[in-house]
Design a protein around this motif. Structure first.
Motif, mmCIF file in Angstrom:
data_model
loop_
_atom_site.group_PDB
_atom_site.id
_atom_site.type_symbol
_atom_site.label_atom_id
_atom_site.label_comp_id
_atom_site.label_asym_id
_atom_site.label_seq_id
_atom_site.Cartn_x
_atom_site.Cartn_y
_atom_site.Cartn_z
ATOM 1 N N LEU A 461 0.697 -0.703 -0.503
ATOM 2 C CA LEU A 461 -0.179 0.028 -0.063
ATOM 3 C C LEU A 461 0.998 0.973 -0.055
ATOM 4 O O LEU A 461 1.994 1.063 0.386
ATOM 5 N N THR A 462 0.825 2.094 -1.117
ATOM 6 C CA THR A 462 1.975 3.285 -0.756
ATOM 7 C C THR A 462 0.732 4.554 -0.261
ATOM 8 O O THR A 462 -0.317 4.616 -0.104
ATOM 9 N N ALA A 463 1.908 5.984 -0.189
ATOM 10 C CA ALA A 463 0.577 7.113 0.453
ATOM 11 C C ALA A 463 0.393 7.434 -0.503
ATOM 12 O O ALA A 463 -0.961 8.083 0.367
ATOM 13 N N ASP A 464 -0.183 7.416 -1.439
ATOM 14 C CA ASP A 464 -1.019 8.329 -2.365
ATOM 15 C C ASP A 464 -2.495 6.890 -2.228
ATOM 16 O O ASP A 464 -3.677 6.852 -3.005
ATOM 17 N N GLY A 465 -2.252 5.753 -1.457
ATOM 18 C CA GLY A 465 -3.184 4.975 -1.084
ATOM 19 C C GLY A 465 -3.799 4.144 -2.057
ATOM 20 O O GLY A 465 -4.537 3.874 -2.365
ATOM 21 N N TYR A 575 -6.274 4.728 3.881
ATOM 22 C CA TYR A 575 -5.154 4.742 3.900
ATOM 23 C C TYR A 575 -3.959 5.923 3.108
ATOM 24 O O TYR A 575 -2.506 5.859 4.573
ATOM 25 N N ALA A 576 -4.541 6.889 2.710
ATOM 26 C CA ALA A 576 -2.996 8.223 2.774
ATOM 27 C C ALA A 576 -2.904 8.373 3.977
ATOM 28 O O ALA A 576 -1.885 9.152 3.691
ATOM 29 N N SER A 577 -4.383 8.577 4.878
ATOM 30 C CA SER A 577 -3.855 9.760 6.498
ATOM 31 C C SER A 577 -3.231 8.639 7.206
ATOM 32 O O SER A 577 -2.438 9.363 8.113
ATOM 33 N N ALA A 585 6.309 5.744 3.651
ATOM 34 C CA ALA A 585 6.614 5.758 1.859
ATOM 35 C C ALA A 585 4.890 4.723 1.529
ATOM 36 O O ALA A 585 3.902 4.924 0.525
ATOM 37 N N ASP A 586 5.364 3.691 1.979
ATOM 38 C CA ASP A 586 4.488 2.388 2.004
ATOM 39 C C ASP A 586 4.250 1.692 3.234
ATOM 40 O O ASP A 586 4.894 1.787 4.498
ATOM 41 N N VAL A 587 3.510 1.107 3.180
ATOM 42 C CA VAL A 587 3.268 -0.837 4.173
ATOM 43 C C VAL A 587 3.059 -1.792 3.203
ATOM 44 O O VAL A 587 2.941 -1.591 2.107
ATOM 45 N N VAL A 588 4.265 -2.080 3.505
ATOM 46 C CA VAL A 588 4.357 -3.920 2.636
ATOM 47 C C VAL A 588 3.645 -5.231 3.890
ATOM 48 O O VAL A 588 4.842 -5.475 4.764
ATOM 49 N N VAL A 589 3.429 -6.026 3.394
ATOM 50 C CA VAL A 589 2.731 -7.407 4.364
ATOM 51 C C VAL A 589 3.146 -8.529 2.807
ATOM 52 O O VAL A 589 2.923 -7.926 2.109
ATOM 53 N N GLU A 590 3.118 -9.717 3.664
ATOM 54 C CA GLU A 590 3.590 -10.632 2.479
ATOM 55 C C GLU A 590 2.274 -12.150 3.725
ATOM 56 O O GLU A 590 2.750 -12.364 4.580
ATOM 57 N N ALA A 591 1.275 -12.850 2.889
ATOM 58 C CA ALA A 591 0.483 -13.481 3.758
ATOM 59 C C ALA A 591 0.127 -14.480 2.389
ATOM 60 O O ALA A 591 0.297 -14.827 2.055
ATOM 61 N N SER A 592 0.224 -15.466 3.426
ATOM 62 C CA SER A 592 -0.385 -17.269 3.083
ATOM 63 C C SER A 592 -2.076 -17.296 3.226
ATOM 64 O O SER A 592 -2.068 -16.655 3.970
ATOM 65 N N ALA A 593 -2.109 -17.956 2.450
ATOM 66 C CA ALA A 593 -4.135 -17.835 2.632
ATOM 67 C C ALA A 593 -4.173 -19.458 3.555
ATOM 68 O O ALA A 593 -2.713 -19.976 4.681
ATOM 69 N N PRO A 594 -5.268 -19.686 4.090
ATOM 70 C CA PRO A 594 -4.903 -20.939 4.824
ATOM 71 C C PRO A 594 -5.108 -21.862 4.349
ATOM 72 O O PRO A 594 -5.367 -21.673 3.175
ATOM 73 N N PRO A 595 -4.884 -23.140 4.628
ATOM 74 C CA PRO A 595 -4.538 -24.814 4.465
ATOM 75 C C PRO A 595 -5.888 -24.655 3.914
ATOM 76 O O PRO A 595 -7.320 -24.218 4.408
ATOM 77 N N PRO A 596 -6.329 -25.265 2.989
ATOM 78 C CA PRO A 596 -7.272 -25.752 2.427
ATOM 79 C C PRO A 596 -8.098 -27.137 2.737
ATOM 80 O O PRO A 596 -8.401 -27.461 2.488
ATOM 81 N N THR A 597 -8.912 -27.027 4.152
ATOM 82 C CA THR A 597 -8.860 -27.608 4.413
ATOM 83 C C THR A 597 -10.529 -27.785 4.184
ATOM 84 O O THR A 597 -10.758 -29.115 4.468
ATOM 85 N N GLU A 598 -11.331 -27.548 3.422
ATOM 86 C CA GLU A 598 -12.468 -26.975 3.522
ATOM 87 C C GLU A 598 -12.631 -28.319 1.936
ATOM 88 O O GLU A 598 -13.281 -29.563 1.797
ATOM 89 N N MET A 599 -11.572 -28.545 1.224
ATOM 90 C CA MET A 599 -11.716 -29.923 0.963
ATOM 91 C C MET A 599 -11.680 -31.286 1.149
ATOM 92 O O MET A 599 -12.260 -31.679 0.697
ATOM 93 N N ALA A 600 -10.944 -31.139 2.216
ATOM 94 C CA ALA A 600 -11.337 -32.595 3.242
ATOM 95 C C ALA A 600 -12.345 -32.846 3.950
ATOM 96 O O ALA A 600 -12.800 -33.722 3.780
ATOM 97 N N GLU A 601 -13.189 -31.418 4.657
ATOM 98 C CA GLU A 601 -14.387 -31.735 5.205
ATOM 99 C C GLU A 601 -15.682 -32.011 4.592
ATOM 100 O O GLU A 601 -16.439 -32.316 4.514
ATOM 101 N N TRP A 602 -15.235 -31.426 3.259
ATOM 102 C CA TRP A 602 -17.506 -31.261 2.443
ATOM 103 C C TRP A 602 -16.530 -31.573 0.870
ATOM 104 O O TRP A 602 -15.604 -31.557 0.426
ATOM 105 N N SER A 603 -17.554 -32.776 -0.226
ATOM 106 C CA SER A 603 -17.495 -32.931 -0.947
ATOM 107 C C SER A 603 -17.855 -31.370 -1.822
ATOM 108 O O SER A 603 -19.203 -31.448 -1.670
ATOM 109 N N MET A 604 -16.793 -31.146 -2.700
ATOM 110 C CA MET A 604 -17.753 -29.906 -3.147
ATOM 111 C C MET A 604 -17.317 -29.980 -4.435
ATOM 112 O O MET A 604 -15.919 -30.628 -5.395
#
Ligand code: MOS
Length: 745
Positions: A461-465, A575-577, A585-604
């Motif tokens: 996310l940069t300072a200009d939003g 965000y700009a404010s 000047a910016d905010v940088v994050v890195e993230a992983s999605a949660p594991p796809p456990t829905e595939m094991a719990e449900w017939s999808m």
């Protein structure tokens, strides 16, 4: 904060909007660079020479004439090719991408008819093609297995999918079939099919010392980088693969032998290399769908309840691959049958490794299953829509798991209404208009839900939003970048023109293949995870005077280009404010999605009810699809415009599967006889009628964003809907694809 992608206070949503493809203008102007369009000083062009026997040794290669031809830089054969390790087989490690684990041009062995035996580099593509035609080869041929009959005689083995044998037994299906009031028991055959993306496979390669840059037409950039690094014995970080624009992948643009060959040739020449495969070379080197022989038997009670469902058969593949065309897969979850027998056998042939192609397994498996269901309906004198609704399962019949969301009965009813199904004449051959026999048919579509575990993204996310999302995912024209711009815009409460998606670059975070119709949910789950990380980070930056001061991440949500307290949009800071107050000047994050456990719990799965009208000429036997409707149940639709393109494209592929597509292989020697679009027929504009698509739009409560896969859904079911309509039109039940005119006369 909720994780459904909606804004904090009912602000403008973008998910669900018919946003046109953001890359459209660039493509129309010719400003979107494809893999074969990257320019480098000193670039040379490659052409390939293919073996003409299926198995044996190359005993002599005559390259002198080619080397002496105008513009030729070098000819690479197994005599001078740089050393490479064999390709690591897909599935043997998370980034391994090889469809097989064969060595590439490291010895004199020929392993399939069409294998590359020489690479010619020249100053122009024409000079390379000409010189390639001058290479002579002699062979010592060995006995080979190049027909399914011969391969089956050598013995078959149970296919393995996702680490499990493709064999399911519920009760005694053979006994239940024998005892049923009504039974159908038939063999269905589907042919080899080849990939024909609009853009043939291509790559541009440049070595900078030990650093390798590859611009590839790819649906697996990270897998490709890792695989090339492994084969050439260099660090993964030194290989950079990009695929910013690709003209269709369809399962065919993974790692194949042509990429390491181009990289090796560039190394040998010390110059950048471009290899743009001819259409013929695509057929020789890139595996498609293997042929299948399927038995489907259904036993039903007089009132149409399934007592037995049997779906078994065989497909051909090689000793070095990891994948069999898993045709009975879809029968595992389709119907509430009392007994079930599913079995998929593989038979080894000496052939180009087959691979994933447009709804692997389910496309041809649903042809057999849904044709057989139609045969049961005819035998019972029961409407085929009603028969399917009558056998709608309450839970997954194989796993016993509940369905995450299954509203296919609604799709059947809505589709039947819109198509005018009630007006149908169920008597085969009863409707004729001049020379044209007119009929209608239907079939169920279904495609497994997949969310990949490798979703990881960087969000800046940069300072200009403005926001940038970076993830190593792919877009070959499906609309991935457009859809994810909508997801990111909505989940950050930014207008789409303030959001940039960067993707298809192996140096970006994430391990997301464009496979299994799984990118939308995989990337969306990652974007939502990155949004959550960003909100947490921003709250650590807000000053004591901020309207957001003291709030926790669970108490705020994105609103109007900033954050607001949930239910109290007046407590808002942009965000700009926030960034300005924190002096960032910016905010940088890195993230992983949660594991796809829905595939094991449900017939999808995603589902569909497909309706077709055909007209068959009593004079020529040609079948023309005159109307088609897909009524789909695939969760929340992120973008109706791009989704509509996916749905219609899949139906057109299903038309090809039903009526024209067939790779003709000479069973004496495994040679593909029709390697090009002149003789391998895909539907063209004049073959395709208006295609109508509707959907339930019911969000799936178990998936990120409520969405499921859509890319391959409509390739399933369509073939059977057409075949069933042809039966209704003519009274002829064709159980072998493609349904060419000779089979209808
Ligand atoms: Mo698809 S055949 O999973 O690219």
């Amino acid at each position: 904060m909720n994780d459904r992608g909606t804004t904090a206070a009912g602000g403008r949503g973008w998910v669900g909007d018919p946003v046109p493809r953001l890359d459209g203008p660039l493509k129309v102007r010719g400003e979107a660079p494809f893999a074969a369009e990257f320019a480098y000083d000193g670039l040379v062009h490659a052409a390939l020479v293919h073996s003409t026997i299926p198995k044996g040794r190359v005993t002599a290669l005559d390259t002198a004439a080619a080397e002496a031809a105008p513009g030729v830089v070098l000819v690479m054969t197994h005599h001078n090719a740089p050393r490479m390790r064999p390709m690591p087989l897909s599935g043997t490690s998370e980034k391994a991408g090889g469809p097989d684990d064969l060595p590439v041009m490291q010895d004199d062995r020929v392993r399939w008819n069409g294998q590359t035996i020489a690479v010619v580099l020249a100053e122009t593509p024409e000079q390379a093609d000409h010189a390639a035609s001058l290479v002579g080869a002699e062979y010592d041929a060995e006995p080979s297995t190049t027909s399914l009959a011969r391969a089956k005689a050598d013995g078959t083995h149970t296919a393995v999918l996702f680490g499990h044998e493709l064999h399911v037994e519920v009760g005694d299906a053979e006994a239940a079939l024998a005892a049923a009031d009504v039974a159908v028991d038939a063999t269905y055959r589907t042919p080899y099919q080849n990939h024909n993306a609009l853009e043939p496979h291509a790559l541009t390669v440049v070595w900078h010392g030990d650093d390798l840059v590859v611009h590839d037409a790819s649906q697996v950039v990270v897998h490709t980088a890792w695989t090339l690094a492994h084969m050439f014995g260099i660090e993964e970080e030194r290989v950079h693969v990009t695929a910013p624009y690709v003209g269709g992948h369809f399962g065919g643009k993974g790692v194949w032998s042509h990429q390491p060959l181009a990289v090796a040739a560039a190394k040998l020449a010390g110059r950048p290399v471009r290899l743009a495969l001819s259409r013929k070379s695509v057929y020789r080197l890139v595996g498609g769908r293997s042929l299948t022989e399927q038995r489907v038997a259904i036993g039903a009670s007089a009132d149409g309840r399934f007592e037995a469902l049997i779906h078994t058969g065989t497909s051909a593949h090689t000793r070095n691959d990891a994948l069999v065309e898993a045709f009975p897969f879809t029968s595992r979850s389709a119907y509430a049958t009392r007994t079930l027998l599913i079995d998929c056998q593989g038979a080894y042939q000496d052939m180009l490794t087959p691979s994933t192609m447009r709804a692997p397994g389910e496309a041809v498996g649903s042809f057999a299953l849904e044709s057989a269901v139609d045969e049961v309906a005819v035998a019972l004198g029961l409407d085929p829509v009603e028969l399917r609704i009558r056998n709608e399962p309450a839970v997954d019949p194989t796993s016993g798991r509940p369905f995450s969301s299954r509203h296919v009965v609604e799709a059947w009813r809505a589709g039947a209404e819109r198509f005018g199904w009630a007006k149908r004449n169920p008597v085969p051959g009863a409707v004729r208009e001049g020379e044209w026999l007119v009929g209608t048919g239907c079939a169920a579509a279904s495609h497994l839900y997949v969310r990949q575990p490798g979703g990881r993204a960087r969000l800046t996310l940069t300072a200009d939003g403005a926001a940038t999302v970076e993830i190593a995912a792919h877009d070959a024209g499906m609309g991935t970048a457009t859809a994810q711009t909508q997801v990111a815009a909505e989940s950050l409460a930014l207008p789409p023109d303030r959001v940039t998606i960067r993707f298809a670059d192996s140096t970006l975070p994430g391990l997301v293949a464009a496979l299994g119709s799984s990118q939308t949910v995989t990337v969306a789950a990652t974007v939502l995870a990155a949004r959550r990380a960003l909100v947490a980070e921003l709250l650590t930056l807000v000053g004591t005077g901020s309207p957001l001061a003291g709030l926790t991440p669970d108490e705020v949500g994105p609103h109007d280009a900033g954050l607001a307290r949930l239910g109290d949009p007046g407590r808002h800071e942009s965000y700009a404010s926030i960034l300005a107050a924190a002096g960032r000047a910016d905010v940088v994050v890195e993230a992983s999605a949660p594991p796809p456990t829905e595939m094991a719990e449900w017939s999808m799965h995603s589902y569909g009810a497909m309706f077709c009208e055909v007209r068959v000429s009593a004079v020529t036997g040609e079948a023309r699809v005159s109307r088609f409707l897909g009524s789909l149940d695939c969760g929340r639709v992120v973008n109706p415009t791009t989704a509509g393109g996916q749905f219609r494209g899949g139906i057109i592929m299903g038309m090809g599967l039903a009526l024209t597509e067939q790779t003709l292989v000479d069973e004496r020697n495994g040679r593909i006889m029709n390697p090009g679009l002149g003789e391998y027929h895909i539907p063209v504009h004049l073959d395709v009628p208006e295609i109508d698509v509707i959907w339930t739009g019911v969000p799936d409560p178990r998936s990120p964003l409520g969405a499921r896969g859509i890319g391959e859904l409509t390739i399933t079911g369509t073939g059977a809907a057409i075949a069933n309509a042809i039966h209704n039109a003519t009274g002829k039940r064709v159980r072998e694809l493609p349904i060419t005119p000779d089979k209808l006369l």
